[in-house]
Design a protein around this motif. Sequence first.
Motif, PDB file in Angstrom:
ATOM      1  N   MET A  37      10.236  -8.191  -8.109  1.00 10.01           N
ATOM      2  CA  MET A  37      11.129  -8.687  -9.162  1.00 10.01           C
ATOM      3  C   MET A  37      12.537  -8.111  -9.026  1.00 10.01           C
ATOM      4  N   THR A  97       4.555 -15.990 -12.435  1.00  5.74           N
ATOM      5  CA  THR A  97       3.559 -15.248 -13.208  1.00  5.74           C
ATOM      6  C   THR A  97       2.621 -16.258 -13.865  1.00  5.74           C
ATOM      7  N   LEU A 144       1.149 -15.140  -8.991  1.00  6.59           N
ATOM      8  CA  LEU A 144       0.898 -15.850  -7.741  1.00  6.59           C
ATOM      9  C   LEU A 144       1.366 -14.985  -6.570  1.00  6.59           C
ATOM     10  N   ASP A 201      -3.085 -10.873 -16.252  1.00  4.10           N
ATOM     11  CA  ASP A 201      -2.990  -9.774 -15.275  1.00  4.10           C
ATOM     12  C   ASP A 201      -2.728 -10.281 -13.862  1.00  4.10           C
ATOM     13  N   ILE A 202      -2.475 -11.581 -13.735  1.00  5.62           N
ATOM     14  CA  ILE A 202      -2.380 -12.190 -12.403  1.00  5.62           C
ATOM     15  C   ILE A 202      -1.009 -12.823 -12.189  1.00  5.62           C
ATOM     16  N   TYR A 208       0.101  -4.447  -9.242  1.00  3.40           N
ATOM     17  CA  TYR A 208       0.518  -4.218  -7.850  1.00  3.40           C
ATOM     18  C   TYR A 208       1.829  -4.950  -7.558  1.00  3.40           C
ATOM     19  N   PHE A 209       1.906  -6.160  -8.072  1.00  2.00           N
ATOM     20  CA  PHE A 209       3.118  -6.962  -7.868  1.00  2.00           C
ATOM     21  C   PHE A 209       4.336  -6.256  -8.482  1.00  2.00           C
ATOM     22  N   GLU A 210       4.154  -5.713  -9.697  1.00  2.00           N
ATOM     23  CA  GLU A 210       5.263  -5.010 -10.350  1.00  2.00           C
ATOM     24  C   GLU A 210       5.700  -3.822  -9.509  1.00  2.00           C
ATOM     25  N   GLY A 223      -3.680 -15.651  -5.993  1.00  2.00           N
ATOM     26  CA  GLY A 223      -3.104 -14.801  -7.037  1.00  2.00           C
ATOM     27  C   GLY A 223      -3.408 -13.346  -6.763  1.00  2.00           C
ATOM     28  N   MET A 224      -2.554 -12.447  -7.289  1.00  2.00           N
ATOM     29  CA  MET A 224      -2.772 -11.014  -7.079  1.00  2.00           C
ATOM     30  C   MET A 224      -2.607 -10.250  -8.392  1.00  2.00           C
ATOM     31  N   ASN A 225      -3.038  -9.009  -8.385  1.00  2.00           N
ATOM     32  CA  ASN A 225      -2.952  -8.114  -9.534  1.00  2.00           C
ATOM     33  C   ASN A 225      -1.480  -7.925  -9.933  1.00  2.00           C
ATOM     34  N   ARG A 226      -1.148  -8.227 -11.182  1.00  2.00           N
ATOM     35  CA  ARG A 226       0.242  -8.115 -11.626  1.00  2.00           C
ATOM     36  C   ARG A 226       0.765  -6.687 -11.516  1.00  2.00           C
ATOM     37  N   LYS A 230      -6.105   2.407  -0.990  1.00  2.00           N
ATOM     38  CA  LYS A 230      -7.234   2.947  -1.770  1.00  2.00           C
ATOM     39  C   LYS A 230      -8.351   3.480  -0.887  1.00  2.00           C
TER      40      LYS A 230
END
Lengths: 300, 300
Positions: free
Chosen positions: B70, B79, B114, B111-112, B63-65, B58-61, B128
Amino acid sequence: MQRSFLDRLFESGLLIETGVDGLYGRGGRFEDVIAAFERLIDRFGGADGAEAIRFPPGMNRAYFEKSGYMRSFPQLAGTVHSFCGNELDHVSLLKCMDADEDWTAEQKATDIVLTPAACYPLYPTVAKRGNLPAGGGLYDLQSYCFRHEPSNDPARQQLFRMREYVRMGTQADVTEFRQTWMDRGVEMMKEVGLPVEIDVANDPFFGRAGKMLANNQRDQNLKFELLIPITSTTSPTACMSFNYHQDAFGTKWGLNLEDGSVAHTACVGFGLERIALALFHHHGLDTEQWPVSVRRALWG
Amino acid sequence: MQRSFLDRLFESGLLIETGVDGLYGRGGRFEDVIAAFERLIDRFGGADGAEAIRFPPGMNRAYFEKSGYMRSFPQLAGTVHSFCGNELDHVSLLKCMDADEDWTAEQKATDIVLTPAACYPLYPTVAKRGNLPAGGGLYDLQSYCFRHEPSNDPARQQLFRMREYVRMGTQADVTEFRQTWMDRGVEMMKEVGLPVEIDVANDPFFGRAGKMLANNQRDQNLKFELLIPITSTTSPTACMSFNYHQDAFGTKWGLNLEDGSVAHTACVGFGLERIALALFHHHGLDTEQWPVSVRRALWG
């Protein structure tokens, strides 16, 4: 204290920040320790002849629903949802995202939920095969598991790996199995230089009704944990658990022995990230500097 | 034909049915092949000195956004949602489940999400750290990935593992990296006795607007795939992909070279389950019977 150990793990590259509490990347040296500890588990358990199965980190939602997990631990579960709309819906979705509004309400549940413990997918799988063979069954599992409990204690991660052995058989079979692994657990941790204690425990059942379930579980000695101090000396961290389910899973899933009677089950779980963290906490962040005996136990 | 290969995989215990199309357990012998092929990858790529990072599935939502997934592939994303209510809500939830009604609408997005491809969490992580070092960066990744595309083609799974190398640097650095791995991919598959072809390809962009993106990607030769026949001879399966992102990810995530200019990026991915399936399809379900040269390449 918790925060500073986590910071040192980030600085050393053993764990990698992702911006979400309890969700971390792992550096190569962290993974080397996990792999080495798994080989140690193999060394202790390998001769038992367990059937190895590796389930992915998600399981069939129908099995999950039947398991009763939402009754006991609703707050920890993770269901997987997807976009199931057409092109017009997609336009709305993107508008919503562009406006920084919540776009997730339109996501629909899929047939998959995240695996809460490595053994959850096993019981329905074995039940479908028919009666257990003579002597019962023994299974070797490992998967990433999800628990929705954001925390900055590095020993409480939302996605972590659990290695498990599961025994199905008579009451005597499965309680002996559990005792064997309690003894082995103590011995293994001694080999890698970690101080342990074993104590009776309970699962984190939800709500006030859950308190009763927890007390009941303790009174019957159904759950023990192997505890190692990591981020706190006053409340050490559960790094292994030893669970006797009586015939509850056997009855629920229709797991029967060769003679058709209901199987008893027990499982023994290793929290792999927690064990790695315990090693780094006790022996330092540089594996090259670990005591020779510990390095020998892990890398031969 | 697809169905029968999957049936044979179930019968042999290499894959284990879970009741959901595209979601399977793996038997021990299946896992041995995956592990052996990963060692082969290490043998080809090990000397390059990549930084190994293992992200969880799973990853940080957030970052995914920001990634734009999507926009391009909404139908494939997963999600992760959780129960966030109190004890009264829990009573309603259980009533709903007991009545066999849909209980998932009340789940709230966490907040996660897949991980859709092993490299998605990498770009923000590296950004970062500040500017890339001289010579750019090279990373070695592997994780379970999720794509919501239920199918009974065993080569199209909803949860599968992707091994990846990612290169960040100048245009010349990253296109050379991509070419090196195309050559290595062909050589590796030859060592394990698999017939391959390499072809230009496109990602499965959503909707009509997606067709244009796909054509664009093909016209610019941004994506190649290494194809091996598994469940169909007329449409072979992509077992590796070789992707040049130009400076798109560099710009989006703020990935800069030592001199401050925007980095170009490329990634090379191995579909580990697909490669294992190709091996079982071409050499048979019993690894003991595989050609000596293949066994030697995999197990030394």
